[in-house]
Design a protein around this motif. Structure first.
Motif, PDB file in Angstrom:
ATOM      1  N   GLN A 137       0.842  -1.198   0.000  1.00  0.00           N
ATOM      2  CA  GLN A 137       0.000   0.000   0.000  1.00  0.00           C
ATOM      3  C   GLN A 137       0.881   1.253   0.000  1.00  0.00           C
ATOM      4  N   ASN A 138       0.375   2.341  -0.605  1.00  0.00           N
ATOM      5  CA  ASN A 138       1.173   3.577  -0.643  1.00  0.00           C
ATOM      6  C   ASN A 138       0.693   4.635   0.352  1.00  0.00           C
ATOM      7  N   GLY A 139      -0.410   4.347   1.071  1.00  0.00           N
ATOM      8  CA  GLY A 139      -0.870   5.258   2.127  1.00  0.00           C
ATOM      9  C   GLY A 139      -1.826   6.352   1.701  1.00  0.00           C
ATOM     10  N   TYR A 140      -2.150   6.442   0.423  1.00  0.00           N
ATOM     11  CA  TYR A 140      -3.094   7.467  -0.047  1.00  0.00           C
ATOM     12  C   TYR A 140      -4.526   6.926  -0.077  1.00  0.00           C
ATOM     13  N   LYS A 141      -5.474   7.788   0.353  1.00  0.00           N
ATOM     14  CA  LYS A 141      -6.899   7.401   0.331  1.00  0.00           C
ATOM     15  C   LYS A 141      -7.602   8.084  -0.843  1.00  0.00           C
ATOM     16  N   VAL A 142      -8.355   7.303  -1.616  1.00  0.00           N
ATOM     17  CA  VAL A 142      -9.101   7.849  -2.759  1.00  0.00           C
ATOM     18  C   VAL A 142     -10.564   7.409  -2.666  1.00  0.00           C
ATOM     19  N   ALA A 143     -11.481   8.340  -2.928  1.00  0.00           N
ATOM     20  CA  ALA A 143     -12.916   8.031  -2.973  1.00  0.00           C
ATOM     21  C   ALA A 143     -13.361   7.921  -4.424  1.00  0.00           C
ATOM     22  N   GLY A 162      -1.764   0.317  -5.413  1.00  0.00           N
ATOM     23  CA  GLY A 162      -1.473   0.409  -3.978  1.00  0.00           C
ATOM     24  C   GLY A 162      -2.278   1.443  -3.213  1.00  0.00           C
ATOM     25  N   TYR A 163      -3.319   2.022  -3.837  1.00  0.00           N
ATOM     26  CA  TYR A 163      -4.132   3.029  -3.151  1.00  0.00           C
ATOM     27  C   TYR A 163      -5.202   2.374  -2.268  1.00  0.00           C
ATOM     28  N   ASP A 164      -5.588   3.095  -1.209  1.00  0.00           N
ATOM     29  CA  ASP A 164      -6.676   2.693  -0.313  1.00  0.00           C
ATOM     30  C   ASP A 164      -7.955   3.305  -0.892  1.00  0.00           C
ATOM     31  N   VAL A 165      -8.774   2.475  -1.538  1.00  0.00           N
ATOM     32  CA  VAL A 165      -9.918   2.986  -2.317  1.00  0.00           C
ATOM     33  C   VAL A 165     -11.248   2.589  -1.679  1.00  0.00           C
ATOM     34  N   THR A 166     -12.144   3.577  -1.561  1.00  0.00           N
ATOM     35  CA  THR A 166     -13.520   3.313  -1.124  1.00  0.00           C
ATOM     36  C   THR A 166     -14.474   3.784  -2.213  1.00  0.00           C
ATOM     37  N   GLY A 204      -8.780  -5.368  -2.827  1.00  0.00           N
ATOM     38  CA  GLY A 204      -8.725  -4.551  -1.609  1.00  0.00           C
ATOM     39  C   GLY A 204      -9.649  -3.348  -1.618  1.00  0.00           C
ATOM     40  N   VAL A 205     -10.456  -3.189  -2.673  1.00  0.00           N
ATOM     41  CA  VAL A 205     -11.377  -2.047  -2.764  1.00  0.00           C
ATOM     42  C   VAL A 205     -12.532  -2.240  -1.774  1.00  0.00           C
ATOM     43  N   ALA A 451      -7.843   6.960 -13.211  1.00  0.00           N
ATOM     44  CA  ALA A 451      -6.913   6.327 -12.266  1.00  0.00           C
ATOM     45  C   ALA A 451      -5.481   6.801 -12.531  1.00  0.00           C
ATOM     46  N   LYS A 452      -5.145   6.884 -13.809  1.00  0.00           N
ATOM     47  CA  LYS A 452      -3.797   7.339 -14.192  1.00  0.00           C
ATOM     48  C   LYS A 452      -3.598   8.801 -13.782  1.00  0.00           C
ATOM     49  N   GLY A 453      -4.644   9.610 -14.035  1.00  0.00           N
ATOM     50  CA  GLY A 453      -4.579  11.031 -13.668  1.00  0.00           C
ATOM     51  C   GLY A 453      -4.431  11.225 -12.162  1.00  0.00           C
ATOM     52  N   ILE A 454      -5.185  10.467 -11.373  1.00  0.00           N
ATOM     53  CA  ILE A 454      -5.111  10.556  -9.906  1.00  0.00           C
ATOM     54  C   ILE A 454      -3.738  10.112  -9.417  1.00  0.00           C
ATOM     55  N   ASP A 455      -3.219   9.040 -10.010  1.00  0.00           N
ATOM     56  CA  ASP A 455      -1.905   8.529  -9.625  1.00  0.00           C
ATOM     57  C   ASP A 455      -0.826   9.594  -9.859  1.00  0.00           C
ATOM     58  N   GLU A 456      -0.870  10.227 -11.005  1.00  0.00           N
ATOM     59  CA  GLU A 456       0.127  11.270 -11.320  1.00  0.00           C
ATOM     60  C   GLU A 456      -0.030  12.467 -10.380  1.00  0.00           C
ATOM     61  N   TYR A 457      -1.293  12.841 -10.107  1.00  0.00           N
ATOM     62  CA  TYR A 457      -1.574  13.984  -9.225  1.00  0.00           C
ATOM     63  C   TYR A 457      -1.032  13.729  -7.816  1.00  0.00           C
TER      64      TYR A 457
END
Length: 463
Positions: A137-143, A162-166, A204-205, A451-457
């Motif tokens: 996991q990378n420790g970032y939370k995404v909704a 590796g994102y924590d996704v809800t 893990g979602v 997903a790619k855009g969020i990862d880069e951001y």
């Protein structure tokens, strides 16, 4: 046609039998048939089929594995690009995408890429082959808002990174348009959709249902609660109507409502107590895939069904396969015909629909010839139920409750195509919420881009 030029036929339910049930129409390939069809692939070096796929699946590579009988390996290759292959194999318009670019199709039948994808995905579901998740996991939370095709794809891709996704879903059941909009006979809910969602959960979602963003909570509140990015994949569920007299009668439905009652509330199943106006004579207004779904559902509920569409068959926006299946099952097509008004009896119930004949004039802005009324050609169609299938637009609830989120005149969220980025920092969007009603695979492509855009951001943002 010479051997190798013709695709291996796909087994289907007999039209007379399937017109009376909600079981899947297409039975798909078995392994022997799939391996035989896979031998038709030329394994092109410059594979045009990949260009035609909105999620860029490495088609020649997975087909090669099928050819050699390595089905699990084929699934892993597809899984690198697509989170929902059993769904895409059934509902994607392959004929205008990957198969439309297939070199085999120049002189013969294109390779049945969609049916091969379906076979591989079904094999993986049957043998419980797990998708490959993140190593750490990378420790970032995404909704993620919405559990339809764009939301599921975005969530799955982020989880693999590796994102924590809800995922927040407004309805009580997960799947969005996959569960409420597409009939059981095209896309089985328990056998396919529920199992594909399980695969996303295995990455893990996390999922929360009955959460209406804009009512239960807002995007701004989610950000305050610690979500560092948000993806909006809420779809386009607001139906359009014609504005003709009689449209407010009780037996006039949007295709959205009609299909939701049948699919999500299981009105097609006699053991469920969900009311649905089956009707004895039903008119479906529109010519897209949703219109075909509504028409074929009404037919299975026992009605004589007319599809009323203002252009000719060549302009029908629905998939050729769906139109062919509808005709085989007995749906009547009233083409070059447009409704003028819906007529009701003294009790306010629908008794007929007045229509007018059309002819095709000059091309409009989209390049399609514009339908023009033929004066004096009005006549009545005897119907007791009308289903309007004229497209949908996004519900403005999310955009109206989110500060700084730009929408266009159609109430669609404005987002960059490459990254899904909206006018609000950290908020991304894709699928029908951005484009208006489109296909499942285009929504998935937008989910991948998001997903790619969020990862880069988030990688560029200091934690």
């Amino acid at each position: 046609m010479a051997k190798g030029m013709v695709r291996v036929p796909v087994r289907e339910q007999d039209p007379k039998v399937r017109a009376t049930n909600f079981e899947e129409v297409c039975l798909g390939y078995n392994q022997e048939e799939a391996m035989e069809e896979a031998t038709r692939c030329l394994n092109c070096k410059n594979a045009k089929c990949i260009e035609g796929c909105p999620v860029s699946i490495n088609i020649p590579a997975f087909v090669q594995e099928v050819k050699e009988g390595n089905i699990e390996e084929a699934y892993k290759i597809i899984g690198q690009s697509s989170a929902l292959p059993a769904i895409c194999g059934r509902v994607c318009p392959q004929e205008s995408q990957c198969e439309g670019k297939c070199i085999r199709g120049i002189k013969g039948d294109p390779v049945s890429i969609g049916k091969l994808e379906r076979f591989v995905a079904d094999y993986a579901l049957e043998h419980d082959i797990k998708p490959e998740g993140a190593k750490e996991q990378n420790g970032y939370k995404v909704a993620v808002i919405g559990s339809g095709p764009s939301g599921l794809t975005c969530a799955g891709d982020l989880a693999k990174m590796g994102y924590d996704v809800t995922v927040f879903e407004a309805l009580h059941e997960l799947g969005g348009v996959l569960v409420y909009g597409i009939p059981e006979f095209r896309l089985p809910k328990q056998k396919v959709v529920a199992k594909e969602i399980e695969k996303v959960k295995e990455l893990g979602v996390k999922f929360e249902t009955n959460v209406v963003i804009g009512k239960s909570t807002t995007i701004d509140q989610l950000i305050e609660e610690g979500f560092e990015a948000v993806f909006i994949g809420s779809g386009a569920g607001l139906p359009m109507f014609m504005g003709i007299p009689g449209e407010n009668a009780n037996e006039v439905f949007s295709a959205n409502e009609y299909l939701t009652r049948s699919n999500l509330m299981k009105a097609f199943d006699s053991s469920y107590d969900t009311p649905i106006a089956a009707g004895k004579k039903v008119a479906v207004v529109g010519g897209g895939n949703v219109a075909m779904d509504a028409a074929r559902t009404a037919l299975r509920l026992g009605a004589e069904v007319h599809v009323v569409y203002r252009r000719s068959e060549a302009e029908l926006p629905a998939r050729v396969e769906e139109v062919y299946h509808a005709k085989e099952e007995g749906v009547i097509f009233d083409l070059l015909t447009n409704p003028k008004q819906i007529n009701v009896d003294e009790n306010g119930n629908v008794k007929s629909m007045t229509v007018i004949k059309m002819e095709l004039g000059e091309p409009d802005a989209s390049g399609r010839r514009r339908p023009v009324e033929i004066p004096g050609s009005e006549y009545d169609i005897d119907v007791d139920t009308v289903i309007m299938s004229l497209g949908t637009s996004p519900n403005p609830l999310i955009s109206s409750t989110t500060k700084g989120l730009e929408v266009n005149r159609r109430k669609c969220i404005v987002a960059e195509e490459e990254s899904g980025q909206t006018s609000k920092e950290g908020v991304y969007a894709g699928g029908d919420a951005v484009t208006g009603a489109a296909t499942v695979i285009l929504a998935m492509g937008a989910g991948k881009a998001g997903a790619k855009g969020i990862d880069e951001y988030l990688k560029n943002k200091e934690k």
